[in-house]
Design a protein around this motif. Sequence first.
Motif, PDB file in Angstrom:
ATOM      1  N   UNK A  40     106.814  81.576  32.227  1.00 36.97           N
ATOM      2  CA  UNK A  40     106.198  80.501  33.010  1.00 36.97           C
ATOM      3  C   UNK A  40     107.043  80.197  34.247  1.00 36.97           C
ATOM      4  N   UNK A  95     103.969  74.799  38.822  1.00 39.74           N
ATOM      5  CA  UNK A  95     103.198  75.541  37.825  1.00 39.74           C
ATOM      6  C   UNK A  95     103.644  75.226  36.403  1.00 39.74           C
ATOM      7  N   UNK A 142     102.595  71.822  35.299  1.00 37.62           N
ATOM      8  CA  UNK A 142     101.128  71.765  35.172  1.00 37.62           C
ATOM      9  C   UNK A 142     100.664  72.416  33.870  1.00 37.62           C
ATOM     10  N   UNK A 143     101.227  73.571  33.569  1.00 34.74           N
ATOM     11  CA  UNK A 143     100.825  74.279  32.348  1.00 34.74           C
ATOM     12  C   UNK A 143     101.257  73.492  31.113  1.00 34.74           C
ATOM     13  N   UNK A 175      98.986  70.596  30.679  1.00 30.48           N
ATOM     14  CA  UNK A 175      97.720  71.090  30.143  1.00 30.48           C
ATOM     15  C   UNK A 175      97.842  71.369  28.652  1.00 30.48           C
ATOM     16  N   UNK A 176      98.953  71.962  28.267  1.00 27.28           N
ATOM     17  CA  UNK A 176      99.196  72.262  26.854  1.00 27.28           C
ATOM     18  C   UNK A 176      99.178  70.983  26.017  1.00 27.28           C
ATOM     19  N   UNK A 232      95.605  69.534  25.761  1.00 23.06           N
ATOM     20  CA  UNK A 232      94.694  70.303  24.930  1.00 23.06           C
ATOM     21  C   UNK A 232      95.136  70.331  23.473  1.00 23.06           C
ATOM     22  N   UNK A 287      93.960  78.295  17.109  1.00 23.67           N
ATOM     23  CA  UNK A 287      93.885  77.936  18.526  1.00 23.67           C
ATOM     24  C   UNK A 287      95.171  77.246  18.977  1.00 23.67           C
ATOM     25  N   UNK A 334      98.087  78.524  21.823  1.00 25.54           N
ATOM     26  CA  UNK A 334      98.606  77.712  22.928  1.00 25.54           C
ATOM     27  C   UNK A 334     100.124  77.628  22.878  1.00 25.54           C
ATOM     28  N   UNK A 348     102.177  79.690  21.563  1.00 23.83           N
ATOM     29  CA  UNK A 348     102.727  81.002  21.916  1.00 23.83           C
ATOM     30  C   UNK A 348     102.770  81.159  23.427  1.00 23.83           C
ATOM     31  N   UNK A 349     101.725  80.714  24.095  1.00 23.35           N
ATOM     32  CA  UNK A 349     101.614  80.902  25.545  1.00 23.35           C
ATOM     33  C   UNK A 349     102.673  80.151  26.339  1.00 23.35           C
ATOM     34  N   UNK A 350     103.127  79.016  25.825  1.00 19.24           N
ATOM     35  CA  UNK A 350     104.141  78.283  26.587  1.00 19.24           C
ATOM     36  C   UNK A 350     105.540  78.452  26.006  1.00 19.24           C
TER      37      UNK A 350
END
Lengths: 151, 124
Positions: free
Chosen positions: A30, A41, A44-45, A48-49, A52, A80, A84, A86-88
Amino acid sequence: MDYVNLRRQAASLRKSLFDQGYLDEQFYQLEDLQDDASPNFVEEVVTLFFRDSARLMANIDQALDKCVKDFNKLDVYMQQLKGSCTSIGASRLKTECTFFRECCRDENIEGCMRSFQKIKREHSVLRQKLESYFQLLRQAGPIECATRPSK
Amino acid sequence: MASSQVVKVLIVEDDIVTRRIYRTMLSRFGFEVTEAEDGKKAINHFVDGNEYDLVLMDKEMPKMDGVEATRTLRGMGIPVKIVAITGDEHSRGAFLDAGADEFLLKPLSILALTDILKAFNFLN
């Protein structure tokens, strides 16, 4: 304002997030994506995490409240949330999501309940720490990328 | 390739955070990005006549999962490059049998994405 000290505090907090296992290598990804075109960025991510994931956790709370537990549905929601995380790079949360899913597979409702309480605690702690981190970054002003903590 | 010179990518992924990250990765290359939050919406994009050069396909999604979406696209005769990106390492066989061109494990790194784009000749 002591900008050097603020930057030092931010770097120290960031290092502790990795050292204590809250974040993993994915968070570096990231940071690498943050540039002049997307200067905020990472924040922001992360924002968002948390927005959500709060929604997903509310769904899980509702599903756990029901008299008849739908383990398939619980597993879908948790899959789900895990994605999420994992992504961050939210490592500790991801691990607990995996455990929750194992409890779903075993239809172990008590395990699911205990695990979910832990997820809520970890989520809250990570949120507080990252909010503090980004607040320090904002106070410190534009900085060069922090160096990665040594492994 | 799609008719325009710009590489067109369809992200098929139910997680909004992951879609945001992929979008930013792809925007670095100047690609045009469309998003679909499940396999069914992805199919509908093609049914509506849209053309894409590349699809990044998640596996676990509501309404239609990535393996089924891949199989459906191939059944429709759509030759788009499909890269499966999932945390489920056991689904590699299913994806490749369904017609995916590549399989990557989550989390996706910019390096892995770049390698795939180069392999597909999407980068100069």
